[in-house]
Design a protein around this motif. Structure first.
Motif, PDB file in Angstrom:
ATOM      1  N   GLU A 166       2.440  -0.800  15.108  1.00  0.00           N
ATOM      2  CA  GLU A 166       1.628  -1.847  14.472  1.00  0.00           C
ATOM      3  C   GLU A 166       2.447  -3.105  14.220  1.00  0.00           C
TER       4      GLU A 166
ATOM      5  N   TYR B  13       0.884  -1.179   0.000  1.00  0.00           N
ATOM      6  CA  TYR B  13       0.000   0.000   0.000  1.00  0.00           C
ATOM      7  C   TYR B  13       0.915   1.219   0.000  1.00  0.00           C
TER       8      TYR B  13
ATOM      9  N   ASP C  97       2.293  -5.256   7.105  1.00  0.00           N
ATOM     10  CA  ASP C  97       1.756  -3.924   7.434  1.00  0.00           C
ATOM     11  C   ASP C  97       2.259  -3.523   8.823  1.00  0.00           C
TER      12      ASP C  97
ATOM     13  N   ASP D 150       4.376   4.016   8.358  1.00  0.00           N
ATOM     14  CA  ASP D 150       3.470   2.874   8.197  1.00  0.00           C
ATOM     15  C   ASP D 150       3.722   2.324   6.800  1.00  0.00           C
TER      16      ASP D 150
HETATM   17 MN    MN Z   1      -0.373   0.079   8.613  1.00  0.00          MN
END
Ligand code: MN
Ligand code: GLY
Ligand code: MN
Length: 463
Positions: A433, A220, A261, A249
């Motif tokens: 994360e 992403y 991720d 991120d």
């Molecule tokens: Mn993320």
């Protein structure tokens, strides 16, 4: 591709779940950037990859449950393709690798679908997220493009979600390997190379470059910002200064298109200030305690609410929030600082299967989505099962516009010490994360751990 038995097993399982009819799964086409021949990097549809593994444009598949037959539709390369694109592997050969014996030219698709429609057979397809696939479905089924998704099969959506949610050993190995060999190293290298005076885009480019160098892409668009309070901030043009926190991120996507991720928040100077450390430790506590709660049978909404409790109590200790914690949580007061969900499923998509509908993926009949600000954004709320892979990503943000609005509206004002909050108004945000597999015994954080204690981060960033 995985061994062909993997794809055969997945298709057989889908047939068993649906029982009858046929499933039509269109693969993706090339997508033009600024003119037809200049295209975005090709990305195959994830469900097509899951059942067929074929990573080429302009292919479609039918899983014929009634006749126990699987067919791939597509054209073999002609001379012109070979001149421009080289000697491509034959579609027949690739289809064999996916355990499929029957390949038909693309034009046969229309004939076969028309025949099945005329026979009144049940034809299942998924909601489309690309305009060209919507057009294709509309044309094949004689429906209006704008309405075509309302004819998507709920039975197929539920079956695909059930199958894709539980990862097999090949999928887990693919994700772990990418984390260990690409995502974790690019984080550690970014920590080493992050210094005041450089620009955010240098860090973002470093990570993308390391992914490409390892035959991966990015799962992403990278978030890499000194304005971590802007949740999906893709601007990378700021110069980084001492005293800034850089929120990153980013996750590599494996060659077989499995996502990772990760988020880390690091001090540009190499050392957290006391104020930064206090907020950081609180987010880290929410992360670690959330991970420790994960096991089969636990509802992820409970894990989210527990993280919200940790954050609320911590902010009360720091003097930013006040009042009764249960009341604050019941009213969603924590969401001024933690406005998003704790995490989501991850797999062939970074937000796994989000195109099939978040409520099918993250909710079930006994877990209904809340409409309260904050928890309404929770993508995964339902009971966890062994084999699920998901993200855990608590955060604390100081979003000036939200703070101003709630202050001027006197919204839940009994829970906030605005004088203290204003001392943090330029703080930015912290998110941490990790990606986690639900195991029979509990959980496993995927891949080599990426440094996340303040000591470990500061050690890596030592100049
Ligand atoms: Mn993320
Ligand atoms: N990378 C987007 C997210 O964490 O959900
Ligand atoms: Mn995420």
């Amino acid at each position: 591709m995985f061994p062909k038995e993997v794809y055969i097993k997945r298709r057989n399982e889908l047939k068993r779940r649906l029982g009858k009819g046929m499933v039509f799964l269109p693969g993706n086409h090339e997508s033009p950037m600024n003119y037809a021949a200049n295209q975005y990097p090709f990305r195959q549809d994830s469900t097509f990859l899951y059942y067929f593994g074929i990573d080429e444009p302009d292919r479609a598949g039918i899983i014929d449950i009634d006749n126990n037959n699987d067919i791939i539709y597509g054209n073999e390369a002609d001379l012109e393709d070979i001149i421009w694109m080289g000697n491509l592997k034959s579609l027949e050969e690739i289809s064999k690798q996916a355990g499929i014996g029957e390949v038909k030219p693309h034009h046969a698709l229309e004939t076969d679908i028309n025949k099945a429609v005329a026979e009144g057979r049940e034809i299942h397809f998924l909601p489309a997220y690309r305009a060209d696939i919507k057009d294709e479905l509309s044309w094949l089924f004689g429906k209006n493009t704008k309405e075509i998704n309302s004819f998507a099969s709920v039975g197929l959506i539920r079956a695909v979600v059930a199958q894709r949610s539980v990862k097999d050993a090949y999928e887990i190995a693919e994700m772990e390997n990418t984390m260990t060999t690409v995502t974790a190293p690019f984080y550690h290298e970014t920590m080493r190379q992050c210094v005041a005076g450089k620009f955010e885009y240098e860090m973002a480019g470093l990570m993308e470059g390391m992914a490409l160098k390892n035959n991966c892409s990015m799962a992403y668009p990278v978030i890499c910002s000194v304005n971590g309070q802007i949740l999906h901030n893709h601007y990378h043009g700021n110069k980084m200064n001492d005293g800034d926190l850089l929120l990153i991120d980013a996750g590599a996507e494996s060659p077989l298109h499995y996502a990772t991720d990760i988020t880390r928040t690091i001090p540009v100077s190499g050392k957290f200030t006391n104020r930064q450390k206090n907020i950081y430790q609180l987010v880290l506590k929410a992360l670690n305690e959330s991970i420790n709660m994960i096991k089969p049978g636990v509802k992820y909404r409970q894990v989210h609410l527990n993280a919200a409790r940790i954050i609320t109590e911590g902010l009360k200790d720091l003097g930013l929030m006040k009042g009764n914690t249960d009341d604050a949580l019941a009213n969603g007061a924590h969401a001024m600082f933690f406005p998003h969900g704790l995490g989501h499923m991850i797999g062939l998509d970074v937000h796994d299967m989000e195109n099939l509908g978040e409520n099918y993926v993250g909710y079930d009949d006994s877990t209904i989505r809340s409409d309260q600000f904050g928890i309404q954004y929770l993508r995964l709320a339902k009971e966890l099962k062994e084999g699920y892979t998901l993200t855990v990503e608590p955060g604390i943000y100081f979003i000036p516009a939200l703070i101003e609005k709630w202050k001027s509206d006197h919204h839940l004002s009994e829970f906030y010490n605005f004088e203290k909050i204003y001392e943090y108004i330029d703080f930015g945000g912290v998110r941490i994360e990790d990606n986690v597999l639900v195991t029979a015994e509990g959980r496993k954080v995927l891949g080599t751990p990426v440094a996340k204690t303040t000591d470990d981060i500061e050690n890596i960033m030592k100049r």
